[in-house]
Motif scaffolding. Structure first.
Motif, mmCIF file in Angstrom:
data_model
loop_
_atom_site.group_PDB
_atom_site.id
_atom_site.type_symbol
_atom_site.label_atom_id
_atom_site.label_comp_id
_atom_site.label_asym_id
_atom_site.label_seq_id
_atom_site.Cartn_x
_atom_site.Cartn_y
_atom_site.Cartn_z
ATOM 1 N N ASP A 210 -4.167 40.966 30.078
ATOM 2 C CA ASP A 210 -5.519 40.529 29.752
ATOM 3 C C ASP A 210 -5.608 39.318 28.833
ATOM 4 O O ASP A 210 -6.702 38.916 28.449
ATOM 5 C CB ASP A 210 -6.315 41.684 29.126
ATOM 6 N N MET A 211 -4.481 38.724 28.483
ATOM 7 C CA MET A 211 -4.510 37.531 27.641
ATOM 8 C C MET A 211 -4.183 36.309 28.496
ATOM 9 O O MET A 211 -3.215 36.308 29.254
ATOM 10 C CB MET A 211 -3.504 37.646 26.492
ATOM 11 N N SER B 86 3.196 29.678 24.669
ATOM 12 C CA SER B 86 4.020 30.772 25.188
ATOM 13 C C SER B 86 5.489 30.382 25.187
ATOM 14 O O SER B 86 5.842 29.269 25.586
ATOM 15 C CB SER B 86 3.591 31.125 26.610
ATOM 16 N N TYR C 169 -3.600 34.369 33.802
ATOM 17 C CA TYR C 169 -3.361 35.664 33.161
ATOM 18 C C TYR C 169 -1.944 36.118 33.535
ATOM 19 O O TYR C 169 -1.764 36.773 34.554
ATOM 20 C CB TYR C 169 -4.346 36.712 33.667
ATOM 21 N N TYR D 255 -8.864 34.318 22.569
ATOM 22 C CA TYR D 255 -8.967 34.686 23.980
ATOM 23 C C TYR D 255 -7.926 34.024 24.878
ATOM 24 O O TYR D 255 -7.904 34.262 26.080
ATOM 25 C CB TYR D 255 -10.369 34.376 24.500
ATOM 26 N N ARG E 291 7.770 44.762 22.957
ATOM 27 C CA ARG E 291 7.030 45.038 21.713
ATOM 28 C C ARG E 291 7.917 45.762 20.706
ATOM 29 O O ARG E 291 7.959 45.415 19.526
ATOM 30 C CB ARG E 291 5.779 45.867 22.017
ATOM 31 N N SER F 2 6.483 45.272 28.710
ATOM 32 C CA SER F 2 5.688 44.986 27.504
ATOM 33 C C SER F 2 6.085 45.900 26.355
ATOM 34 O O SER F 2 6.242 45.453 25.212
ATOM 35 C CB SER F 2 4.196 45.159 27.787
ATOM 36 N N TYR G 20 1.872 40.103 24.859
ATOM 37 C CA TYR G 20 0.588 40.336 25.511
ATOM 38 C C TYR G 20 0.812 40.766 26.949
ATOM 39 O O TYR G 20 1.750 40.305 27.597
ATOM 40 C CB TYR G 20 -0.275 39.070 25.487
ATOM 41 N N ARG H 239 4.467 37.790 19.247
ATOM 42 C CA ARG H 239 3.458 38.716 19.750
ATOM 43 C C ARG H 239 3.637 38.861 21.259
ATOM 44 O O ARG H 239 3.888 37.883 21.967
ATOM 45 C CB ARG H 239 2.047 38.197 19.478
ATOM 46 N N LYS I 30 -3.728 31.848 24.687
ATOM 47 C CA LYS I 30 -2.593 31.379 23.894
ATOM 48 C C LYS I 30 -2.088 30.080 24.518
ATOM 49 O O LYS I 30 -2.091 29.920 25.737
ATOM 50 C CB LYS I 30 -1.466 32.423 23.837
#
Length: 192
Positions: free
Chosen positions: A69-70, A103, A82, A98, A55, A51, A66, A64, A100
């Motif tokens: 937890d997304m 992806s 998840y 809460y 990032r 991650s 994640y 973005r 997406k």
């Protein structure tokens, strides 16, 4: 992974509202809710390493990253999962707080309890996402990254990476040594 379930149908709206206040995470499969088990040190470290690398690579872009937890929504088959790591580059995802829907890249870190599900049914479900370009499976026991990439004909091709190699995630134009993903992880091979 599935650890418990309810025996009655729950609507997607009820599920999403319940997740906002739940002490534990649940995945949603066609009206049934399944509690998720905790993760090992290696699992969490691998997820965090990747991650952070992604990032840093995607900083300043429209993408973005994640972690854990997304939720990823697969509306066409009524699922919410998840993923351990997920990248979306679609501006439409900004409207969903809460979950997406679009992806581009999904990563799952394998455990003994989840490997069969992650390779089989979950991958089959994720393939329903038209936006998904790569699905990556990472072993937490040995230095192994398997990247399944959708080709121009819509078929999934495997690109495996092992010790000493560089991992290429074409969907986000990312390249890094596999060792960076496994930084601070003690593997079974290291103990022998």
């Amino acid at each position: 992974m599935v650890t418990s379930s309810r025996e009655y149908y729950i609507s997607p709206e009820e599920y999403l509202e319940g997740e906002k206040v739940s002490q534990i995470k649940h995945e949603y499969i066609n009206g049934q809710v399944y509690a998720m088990a905790g993760a090992s040190d290696a699992h969490v470290t691998i997820s965090m390493n990747l991650s952070m690398l992604l990032r840093n690579h995607l900083r300043g872009s429209s993408c973005r990253v994640y972690m854990a937890d997304m939720k990823a929504q697969i509306e066409i088959i009524n699922r919410y999962y998840y993923p351990d790591v997920m990248v979306t580059c679609d501006a439409r995802d900004r409207e969903f707080e809460y979950f997406k829907c679009y992806s581009r890249l999904i990563v799952e870190v394998l455990s003994d309890a989840t490997e069969a599900f992650d390779r089989g049914k979950k991958f089959a479900d994720y393939r329903n996402l038209e936006s998904l370009q790569e699905y990556v499976l990472i072993s937490q026991n040995t230095m192994s990254v398997e990247c399944f990439r959708r080709n121009e004909k819509g078929r999934w091709e495997l690109y495996p990476y092992g010790k000493g190699e560089e991992v290429h995630l074409a969907s986000v134009d990312f390249l890094c040594p596999i060792a960076a993903i496994y930084e601070d992880v003690v593997l079974a091979d290291d103990v022998l």
